[in-house]
Design a protein around this motif. Structure first.
Motif, PDB file in Angstrom:
ATOM      1  N   ARG A 115      24.401  28.459 -19.952  1.00 21.72           N
ATOM      2  CA  ARG A 115      24.921  27.203 -20.446  1.00 21.72           C
ATOM      3  C   ARG A 115      26.245  27.302 -20.010  1.00 21.72           C
ATOM      4  O   ARG A 115      26.894  28.438 -20.488  1.00 21.72           O
ATOM      5  CB  ARG A 115      24.546  27.060 -22.005  1.00 21.72           C
ATOM      6  N   TYR A 117      30.503  26.716 -20.211  1.00 21.53           N
ATOM      7  CA  TYR A 117      31.513  26.279 -21.458  1.00 21.53           C
ATOM      8  C   TYR A 117      32.868  26.437 -20.785  1.00 21.53           C
ATOM      9  O   TYR A 117      33.020  26.932 -19.562  1.00 21.53           O
ATOM     10  CB  TYR A 117      31.544  27.329 -22.507  1.00 21.53           C
ATOM     11  N   ASP A 132      29.662  24.920 -38.377  1.00 19.93           N
ATOM     12  CA  ASP A 132      28.793  24.037 -37.722  1.00 19.93           C
ATOM     13  C   ASP A 132      27.573  24.549 -38.471  1.00 19.93           C
ATOM     14  O   ASP A 132      27.312  25.715 -39.236  1.00 19.93           O
ATOM     15  CB  ASP A 132      28.601  24.407 -36.214  1.00 19.93           C
ATOM     16  N   GLY A 134      22.889  24.900 -38.206  1.00 20.07           N
ATOM     17  CA  GLY A 134      21.830  24.806 -37.386  1.00 20.07           C
ATOM     18  C   GLY A 134      20.600  25.050 -38.104  1.00 20.07           C
ATOM     19  O   GLY A 134      20.714  24.977 -39.465  1.00 20.07           O
ATOM     20  N   ASP A 196      31.962  19.328 -36.488  1.00 19.77           N
ATOM     21  CA  ASP A 196      31.482  18.240 -35.515  1.00 19.77           C
ATOM     22  C   ASP A 196      31.474  17.288 -36.505  1.00 19.77           C
ATOM     23  O   ASP A 196      31.747  17.004 -37.452  1.00 19.77           O
ATOM     24  CB  ASP A 196      30.109  18.809 -35.313  1.00 19.77           C
ATOM     25  N   PRO A 235      30.854  19.867 -26.619  1.00 24.80           N
ATOM     26  CA  PRO A 235      30.822  21.131 -27.314  1.00 24.80           C
ATOM     27  C   PRO A 235      31.863  22.074 -26.983  1.00 24.80           C
ATOM     28  O   PRO A 235      32.086  23.055 -27.661  1.00 24.80           O
ATOM     29  CB  PRO A 235      29.528  21.695 -26.727  1.00 24.80           C
ATOM     30  N   GLU A 236      32.416  21.896 -25.955  1.00 22.46           N
ATOM     31  CA  GLU A 236      33.684  22.739 -25.408  1.00 22.46           C
ATOM     32  C   GLU A 236      34.908  22.762 -26.499  1.00 22.46           C
ATOM     33  O   GLU A 236      35.546  23.855 -26.613  1.00 22.46           O
ATOM     34  CB  GLU A 236      34.217  22.447 -24.037  1.00 22.46           C
ATOM     35  N   LYS A 238      34.590  22.991 -29.340  1.00 23.18           N
ATOM     36  CA  LYS A 238      34.258  23.986 -30.653  1.00 23.18           C
ATOM     37  C   LYS A 238      33.470  25.051 -29.915  1.00 23.18           C
ATOM     38  O   LYS A 238      32.285  25.368 -30.685  1.00 23.18           O
ATOM     39  CB  LYS A 238      33.870  23.336 -31.882  1.00 23.18           C
ATOM     40  N   GLY A 239      33.633  25.417 -28.818  1.00 23.33           N
ATOM     41  CA  GLY A 239      32.705  26.430 -28.173  1.00 23.33           C
ATOM     42  C   GLY A 239      32.326  27.752 -29.028  1.00 23.33           C
ATOM     43  O   GLY A 239      31.453  28.303 -28.831  1.00 23.33           O
ATOM     44  N   GLU A 242      29.828  27.120 -31.340  1.00 27.00           N
ATOM     45  CA  GLU A 242      28.446  26.780 -30.727  1.00 27.00           C
ATOM     46  C   GLU A 242      27.887  28.113 -30.192  1.00 27.00           C
ATOM     47  O   GLU A 242      26.525  28.208 -30.480  1.00 27.00           O
ATOM     48  CB  GLU A 242      28.828  25.916 -29.360  1.00 27.00           C
ATOM     49  N   ASN A 243      28.719  29.038 -29.764  1.00 24.38           N
ATOM     50  CA  ASN A 243      28.099  30.340 -29.435  1.00 24.38           C
ATOM     51  C   ASN A 243      27.454  31.213 -30.355  1.00 24.38           C
ATOM     52  O   ASN A 243      26.572  31.696 -30.377  1.00 24.38           O
ATOM     53  CB  ASN A 243      29.128  31.138 -28.579  1.00 24.38           C
ATOM     54  N   LYS A 246      24.393  29.780 -31.391  1.00 21.59           N
ATOM     55  CA  LYS A 246      23.431  30.213 -30.488  1.00 21.59           C
ATOM     56  C   LYS A 246      23.069  31.811 -30.931  1.00 21.59           C
ATOM     57  O   LYS A 246      21.986  32.380 -30.680  1.00 21.59           O
ATOM     58  CB  LYS A 246      23.886  30.265 -29.088  1.00 21.59           C
TER      59      LYS A 246
END
Length: 515
Positions: A115, A117, A132, A134, A196, A235-236, A238-239, A242-243, A246
């Protein structure tokens, strides 16, 4: 099996590079096996005098994990080993090379998902926290599947992570509790928190103007931190978080067996200490736990008590469903038709009123007026419905529409507007008319201004009409209806108080006397 496959491809005239690419192994491995007989390979693997590898005692475990979960990374294998054998001392490179060798021998392919970024500038210490949510599906010890939900936090400078899990969806109150736990974990808060556009904390975001849910707005006012709301599908911005989400899914949660939520959260904190915050970060090239020791000094202290929480002790939040009902203790309770709105927040506050029989009170605002009230049912699976909350089926659509048109000052405008709505929402025209009907009943003084504005802006929706009425109402615009062509004089708008002076007052001003 690897030896056999290499020789089969060689007999088919594959080149060394082609064999390595086909089997996803290195070229030296291909050369090695091509230069050996089957008996030599078998003897090599069974030779008791060959040099022992540090991970050989755990070989069967690793092979079993790779065969069941081929996508596992070497880092995740290492974490699982450390979880089962806390006293083990093994480097990351040792595990990587060992896992790579087993993948080659047993032909266990790993699928990589890439993915992209965009790089963002580094944040100063104590400046920013990213948050965030999930969810994952986990296998239980009973071989069943359960859905779990989590909230994740990461400090933008040190990359120190924190997470909490639940076996049910998060509410705004859950989010606030987890924020408090995160602040206690970090020992303070940052100046700014990045989110978000989540329905738990925001109602809407219009050109940078935020509208937060009532409960979360009270929390922000109490803790006094700034909010940065990311744009949708970006998403960038708040990358980092996001990572982290993941990473949590792919390393901690992936293929882990669930027993109960308390044990799961305990293991999550252990994973953070052992792996999540201990491993060297690939961007900073430092351990988050070590960098945090310095960043902690830049965090703002927080008190251990929230004063605003006393205002919410007796209230519970619920979301209004598309069928205009609220779920409470396995039953559905109706709210007025049109309460549900797909474009805005559908959260309501419910309160239990005690007496001879318990009553459920439903409000749109915490201290607002009651929009629905029901006796609480002791049964389950029931629909408790107030007939006033349903559609008026005694009238046909056209008769219903004409009745509404008659309530407007400019009936031609009203007819044009309602016809457009019925044409646009043909399947739901009765629902649309019912919403307008309720607005006219509740706020008749602003409907003409709202109608004119909606026609001008081409806002053909009952919800738009309702919002426009609320807009004028908030501005306290009182419409004035004067009919200047009345021969008996102007008629003043309903509700207006006109003061008059006596004749003596006028003669006194003009210096004369009353005749």
């Amino acid at each position: 099996m690897l030896y056999v496959k290499i020789h089969q491809l060689s007999e088919r005239k594959f080149k060394i590079t082609q064999i390595a690419k086909e089997l996803k192994i290195s070229r030296p491995t291909v050369y090695k096996y091509l230069g050996m007989t089957y008996e030599e390979v078998k003897q090599l693997l069974e030779d008791p005098h060959r040099k022992a590898r540090k991970l050989d005692p755990y070989r069967d475990w690793i092979i079993a994990w790779l065969e069941e979960y081929p996508h596992l990374s070497a880092a995740q294998i290492r974490d699982w080993l450390l979880e089962r054998y806390p006293d083990m001392e093994v480097g990351e490179s040792t595990v990587r090379s060992y896992v790579r060798e087993l993948r080659e021998i047993y032909q266990i392919e790993k699928k990589n998902i890439v993915r992209q970024y965009e790089a963002v500038p580094e944040q100063p210490m104590g400046k920013q926290l990213q948050v965030d949510w999930g969810e994952t599906k986990q296998k239980t010890i009973n071989k069943k599947e359960v859905k779990l939900y989590f909230i994740a936090f990461v400090l933008a400078h040190s990359r120190l992570k924190y997470m909490e899990w639940q076996n049910r969806p998060f509410t705004t109150r859950d989010a606030i509790r987890c924020h408090e736990n995160a602040f206690q974990y970090y020992g303070g808060r940052t100046e700014e928190i990045v989110y978000d556009q989540d329905h738990l904390i925001t109602v809407s975001e219009n050109a940078g103007q935020l509208l937060l849910t009532t409960e979360f707005q009270s929390y922000v006012n109490e803790r006094k931190f700034k909010i940065h709301l990311c744009r949708k599908a970006d998403p960038e911005s708040k990358g980092m978080i996001e990572n982290v989400v993941k990473y949590i899914k792919g390393n901690f949660a992936d293929s882990r067996v669930f027993s109960n939520i308390d044990d799961w959260n305990k293991r999550a904190l252990q994973w953070l200490e052992r792996t999540g915050n201990y491993h060297v970060h690939q961007t900073t090239k430092k351990r988050p736990a070590e960098v945090f020791l310095v960043e902690k000094q830049h965090l703002k202290p927080v008190s251990s008590l929230l004063s605003f929480e006393s205002n919410h002790e007796q209230s519970i939040t619920r979301n209004v469903g598309k069928d205009n009902t609220v779920r409470f203790k396995s039953n559905r309770y109706s709210v007025p038709l049109g309460t549900y709105n797909s474009a805005t927040d559908n959260q309501v506050y419910i309160k239990i009123k005690t007496g001879k029989r318990q009553t459920l009170e439903i409000r749109k605002q915490l201290e607002g007026e009651i929009i629905a009230e029901h006796l609480i049912s002791l049964e389950k699976g029931k629909l408790i419905q107030n007939r006033n909350h349903t559609r008026d089926r005694s009238k046909g659509i056209e008769e219903y529409k004409e009745h509404l048109i008659s309530r407007f000052k400019d009936q031609e405008q009203g007819r044009t507007y309602l016809n457009e709505i019925c044409l646009k929402y043909a399947r739901y025209r009765r629902d649309q008319l019912a919403i307008i009907h309720r607005v006219i009943q509740e706020d008749p003084g602003w409907i003409d201004e709202a109608l004119t504005k909606c026609l001008k802006e081409k806002l053909y929706s009952a919800n738009d009409f309702r919002d426009m009425v609320q807009y004028f109402k908030n501005l306290k615009v009182a419409p004035v209806r004067n009919k200047m062509n009345d021969s008996k004089g102007p008629k003043h708008a309903k509700g207006m108080i006109v003061t008059t002076r006596s004749l003596d007052a006028y003669t006194s001003i003009l210096g004369g006397a009353a005749q």
